[in-house]
Enzyme design. Structure first.
Site: not given
Ligand code: BES
Ligand code: ZN
Ligand code: ZN
Length: 497
Positions: A259, A264, A271, A282, A346, A348, A350
């Site tokens: 990834k 992000d 966020k 990210d 968010d 994204e 996956r």
């Molecule tokens: N890049 C983030 C995950 C992340 C969060 C990495 C904190 C490092 C530190 C990912 O793209 C994301 O935002 N995931 C969401 C998924 C949710 C919307 C189901 C998350 O973890 O909140």
């Molecule tokens: Zn995200």
């Molecule tokens: Zn992300």
């Protein structure tokens, strides 16, 4: 960092010699016997783990300064302690402003470990411990010191000495890969865009390594609707970066997918602003893949010839809000035809990985594959920063990777991935939804479950490195920022293929 394997006698001259000392008596070679005796006589020599001593030697002595690094109890000695001790020696030598230094490892400091593993751990500690992010500043960074080390292991027979030297060499190459990854990962998102990452990847090509880059037009032709949906809101065009590392005689492919979100913001599901800057990290899954191929290109496997060709695929994109960004509720179609309801923009990672996995499958039919991603905040809540989560559809592969992580001292902890979790990401408005209901919980597993639909029955493992990628406690060979995690694990795994 230049690292050379030498004999104890050769190590024992020059500006600074550091010796690793476990509790109790040690055999550190004849040349160090007197200086060590003198150091002990001062009463200032401590051997507890991470205790550092510095003993100036009389004028005219072959050694100017003797440094000691404590290792603590012999029974508790392991490769991680050796790695940390080597990093400490490098950092202490750097403070002395010497150009080079020596490291002596008595037999008793080798803790019955295989000589090659000792060599690897020490070289990794030296290289990782010396790493600093060279931030862009008005004033140029000062001159670096202690950039060359002679390393001597005491008490090895000829074969073990050869294994030790090989370990030093391979450990240094693996760690240079990790340091290369750290450098990319620490870059802010305005400097490391998907285009810039692709340019860095192209520069790795040569020898057995081929690098190909697809632009958005090429991705549109392949119908990568999931990846392009994420990229729509950004001025920065996405890139798909493909590595092919071919070994003569190898049959079949193994793929590693990363990834690569250079930033992000969350997109329209934006966020919170606190610590949003950390979303520069990210792309650490992509960083791990880049680091692996950097290491392979520089000979990380030594004389080992993998029986499989190694394929890397990176989905590089930026997730931004914009008038043209994808909306929550939009339905996109991935390259393999699956439709996806984007319930949260968010989630994204996956989405971009889905198309990268489809690409790897279609063009390389890998016999097995793994992906690496900073996929979920939930994995940080569950497992913290000192290990990464792993799950998959094939226990043998998951076990292989856990074993590789153990050898690299980059622990992986398995999470479940069951049919019930896969059922959670089905959608009324499309084949799949990109999130499960928050009421279900299991946020990290839901990410893996979503990916499993694109993997199909190819043996696969998913490493969620959101915690391991940054934010761990400083530990000598890691001083902050990006950790460069998983590069050394992937190198070890590649060495087993
Ligand atoms: N890049 C983030 C995950 C992340 C969060 C990495 C904190 C490092 C530190 C990912 O793209 C994301 O935002 N995931 C969401 C998924 C949710 C919307 C189901 C998350 O973890 O909140
Ligand atoms: Zn995200
Ligand atoms: Zn992300």
């Amino acid at each position: 960092m230049k690292i050379r394997s030498v004999t104890a006698a050769q190590a024992c001259r020059g500006e600074a010699v550091f010796v690793l000392l476990p509790d109790g008596r040690v055999d550190s070679g004849e040349a160090l016997a007197e200086p060590l005796k003198g150091a002990r006589a001062t009463g200032d020599l401590k051997t507890s783990f991470r205790a550092v001593g510095l003993f100036h030697q009389p004028k005219g002595a072959a050694i100017r300064r003797l440094g000691t690094i404590g290792l603590g109890g012999r029974r508790e000695l392991d490769t991680e302690k050796l790695r940390r001790a080597a990093a400490l020696a490098q950092q202490r030598a750097e403070k002395l402003e010497v150009a080079s230094f020596a490291l002596v490892v008595p037999k008793q400091a080798q803790a019955g470990l295989a000589a090659e593993d000792v060599g690897r751990a020490l070289a990794e500690g030296l290289v990782l411990g010396a790493y600093r992010y060279d931030a862009p500043r008005k004033e140029r960074a000062g001159k670096r010191f202690a950039t060359a080390a002679k390393v001597a292991a005491v008490g090895l027979d000829r074969r073990a000495a050869q294994a030790f030297a090989r370990g030093l060499q391979l450990g240094a190459i693996a760690a240079e890969g990790a340091v290369f990854a750290r450098d990319l990962e620490n870059q802010p998102a305005n400097l490391l865009t998907p285009t810039a990452m692709a340019a860095k990847a192209r520069r790795l090509a040569g020898g057995r390594l081929k690098v190909k880059v697809l632009d958005e037009r090429a991705m549109a032709k392949l119908k990568m609707g999931a990846l392009l949906g994420v990229s729509r809101g950004s001025r920065q065009p996405a890139r798909l970066i493909v590595f092919e590392y071919r070994t003569p005689g190898a049959k079949g492919n193994v793929a590693v997918v990363g990834k690569g979100l250079t930033f992000d913001s969350g997109g329209i599901s934006i966020k919170p602003s606190a610590r949003m800057d950390e979303m520069r990290y990210d792309m650490c899954g992509a960083g791990a893949v880049m680091g692996l191929f950097h290491a392979l290109r520089h000979g990380a496997l030594g004389t080992h010839k993998p029986k499989k060709n190694l394929i890397g695929v990176i989905a590089a994109a930026e997730n931004m809000p914009d008038a043209d960004a994808q909306r929550p509720g939009d339905v996109v179609r991935a390259m393999d035809g699956h439709t996806i309801e984007v319930l949260n923009t968010d989630a994204e990672g996956r989405l971009v990985l889905a198309d990268a996995i489809c690409y790897a499958k279609k063009f390389y039919q890998p016999e097995k594959m793994c992906d690496l991603a900073t996929l979920t905040g939930a994995v940080v809540v569950a497992l913290g920063h000192e290990c990464a989560g792993i799950m998959g559809n094939d226990q043998t592969l998951v076990d292989e990777l856990i074993a590789a992580g153990k050898r690299a001292d980059e622990p992986l902890w398995q999470l479940p991935l069951w049919q019930c979790h896969k059922d959670q990401v089905k959608s009324k408005f499309a084949d799949l939804a990109n999130i499960n209901s928050p009421a279900h919980g299991n946020g990290s597993t839901a990410g893996g479950a979503f990916l499993s639909y694109f993997v199909g029955d190819t043996p696969w493992a998913h490493l969620d490195i959101a915690g391991a990628a940054y934010g761990a406690l400083p530990k000598d060979h890691y001083t902050g920022g990006a950790t460069g995690t998983a590069v050394r694990t992937l190198v070890r795994w590649a060495g087993s293929l």
